[in-house]
Write a protein that holds these residues in place. Sequence first.
Motif, PDB file in Angstrom:
ATOM      1  N   ASN A 100       0.963  -1.044   0.102  1.00 18.71           N
ATOM      2  CA  ASN A 100      -0.381   0.060   0.229  1.00 18.71           C
ATOM      3  C   ASN A 100       1.049   1.437  -0.220  1.00 18.71           C
ATOM      4  OD1 ASN A 100      -2.462  -1.193  -0.231  1.00 18.71           O
ATOM      5  ND2 ASN A 100      -2.698  -1.090   2.578  1.00 18.71           N
ATOM      6  N   GLN A 111       0.253   3.901  -3.145  1.00 16.76           N
ATOM      7  CA  GLN A 111       0.051   5.581  -3.127  1.00 16.76           C
ATOM      8  C   GLN A 111      -0.229   6.719  -4.885  1.00 16.76           C
ATOM      9  OE1 GLN A 111       0.896   7.253   0.528  1.00 16.76           O
ATOM     10  NE2 GLN A 111       2.460   6.337   0.449  1.00 16.76           N
ATOM     11  N   LYS A 170      -5.430  -1.704  -7.804  1.00 17.09           N
ATOM     12  CA  LYS A 170      -4.449  -1.475  -7.449  1.00 17.09           C
ATOM     13  C   LYS A 170      -3.485  -1.639  -8.555  1.00 17.09           C
ATOM     14  CE  LYS A 170      -2.023  -3.886  -2.906  1.00 17.09           C
ATOM     15  NZ  LYS A 170      -1.499  -2.438  -2.571  1.00 17.09           N
ATOM     16  N   GLU A 186      -0.819   1.526   7.028  1.00 14.54           N
ATOM     17  CA  GLU A 186      -0.588   0.318   6.226  1.00 14.54           C
ATOM     18  C   GLU A 186      -2.265  -0.320   5.626  1.00 14.54           C
ATOM     19  OE1 GLU A 186       0.937  -3.028   7.767  1.00 14.54           O
ATOM     20  OE2 GLU A 186       3.712  -1.797   6.613  1.00 14.54           O
ATOM     21  N   GLU A 217      -5.806   0.672   2.419  1.00 12.32           N
ATOM     22  CA  GLU A 217      -6.659  -0.136   1.869  1.00 12.32           C
ATOM     23  C   GLU A 217      -7.513   0.895   0.948  1.00 12.32           C
ATOM     24  OE1 GLU A 217      -7.041  -4.066   1.769  1.00 12.32           O
ATOM     25  OE2 GLU A 217      -4.701  -3.777   1.416  1.00 12.32           O
ATOM     26  N   LYS A 229      -9.012   3.148  -0.670  1.00  9.63           N
ATOM     27  CA  LYS A 229      -8.796   3.566  -2.069  1.00  9.63           C
ATOM     28  C   LYS A 229      -9.380   4.973  -2.189  1.00  9.63           C
ATOM     29  CE  LYS A 229      -5.979   0.662  -2.919  1.00  9.63           C
ATOM     30  NZ  LYS A 229      -4.822   0.703  -3.071  1.00  9.63           N
TER      31      LYS A 229
END
Length: 456
Positions: free
Chosen positions: A34, A38, A91, A354, A358, A360
């Motif tokens: 994560n 970013q 992702k 972190e 998750e 987004k």
Amino acid sequence: MLSPPELPVCIYAEQPTLIPPSTSTPNETLYLSNLDDQKFLRFSIKYLYLFKKSVGVDILKKSLSRILVDYYPLAGRLRKSQQDHEDDDHKLEVECNGEGAVFVEAFMDIYADEFLRFSDKPNRSWRKLLYRVEAQSFFDIPPLVIQVTNLRCGGMILCTAINHCLCDGIGTSQFLRAWAHITTNNNADLPIIPFHSRHVLKPQEINSEITFTNPGFTKNTLLDNINIINRYYRSQLLIPSSLTFTSSHILHLKRQCTPMLKCTTFEIVASHTWRAWVKSLDLSPSLHVKLLFSVNIRKRLNPEMPQGYYGNGFVLACAETTVKELVSANLHSGVKLVQRAKSSVTDEYVRSVENLLEDKTVKTDLSASLVISQWSKLGLEDLDFGQGKPLHMGPITGDIYCLFLPVIGDFDAVRVLVSMPENVVDKFEYYMNAFSDWEVNGEADGDICVERKDFT
């Protein structure tokens, strides 16, 4: 005052080539953490190196091919995760397929000394020194793009673009130093073996509750009056400002805090720069402003991250206060805010970030923030491909992010580079020079090395 010259046309010796790893490498998918994933990191870190003497292109290609065996993800391609997502914030992951890095050879009719005279600030014509890959989107640009431009005098300019989703500043330095090491010692072992897996930063409990609100992030898309800073920046031509703080300057800054408070060079220069930035923008006294700066977490986790980890092993610490409190207080108070933000980066803090990422819709809050990236203590300036260390090292383009850059030949000095709106750049440099209790050899303010050349 000298005006910067427009760089001559770059003459390409041949079409760009792909440099694959010299031997077979794992054909796999690299998970990105994560912290890698970013949105504000979805760009390439672009470095520019000026060398007095060139290195043979065939030698550089051969050693690059060799080092890509060890750093094989950089020879792969970024892609959206194969796992389905209902939103557009896919992702990312890396397809390690050995396709290769983009390598371009060029010539420019210019002397190294000519370039060096105007090297304190980037200008738009420098973009000629890095080949632009035609791509539909960020995903389609290879993770590693390199251009070697030979100069009239026999020198060379080496420019690299390394995808920030794969490497942070420490990671890019580790890779470039490894490449230089193999170039000069073809059969030698690497000084640091790269550690590829990003699972050490995978959230341990994806659905766990976030234990605290992180001031460096936001879920808001509209920030009303706070967004005035971004609107202000977009409405103005941005001018790079470059100021060099010698060890003497830094010592005098530190003396404003001692003996009450001991501080590092980064803490004192960051605090001073933040205050000057806020003062120059003439903001509302009640506005909350932030300083975001990267903190290396490799030794802050429990257990510590493996040696050779070259992914994004940092989080942004956040110092926050009002405009009035920052500009009316002394430098001592700003340093304490920076120190408090840095000390808050613990294992718990990192794990919480972190988990927070998750979601987004969570994004780094850049609306009323100065972001500082530390390049000055990474060893980036020590690169030697066999013909000596660089005469200059820095970014290819200016940005609203603030960079702390190394000063060639002076390890203790720091060059502060940040782009400011055209109508406030002089005010910013005035405040950066405004040292209280400043006196060197009986001379007052203005001893910082500042050259206002209009690099636009």
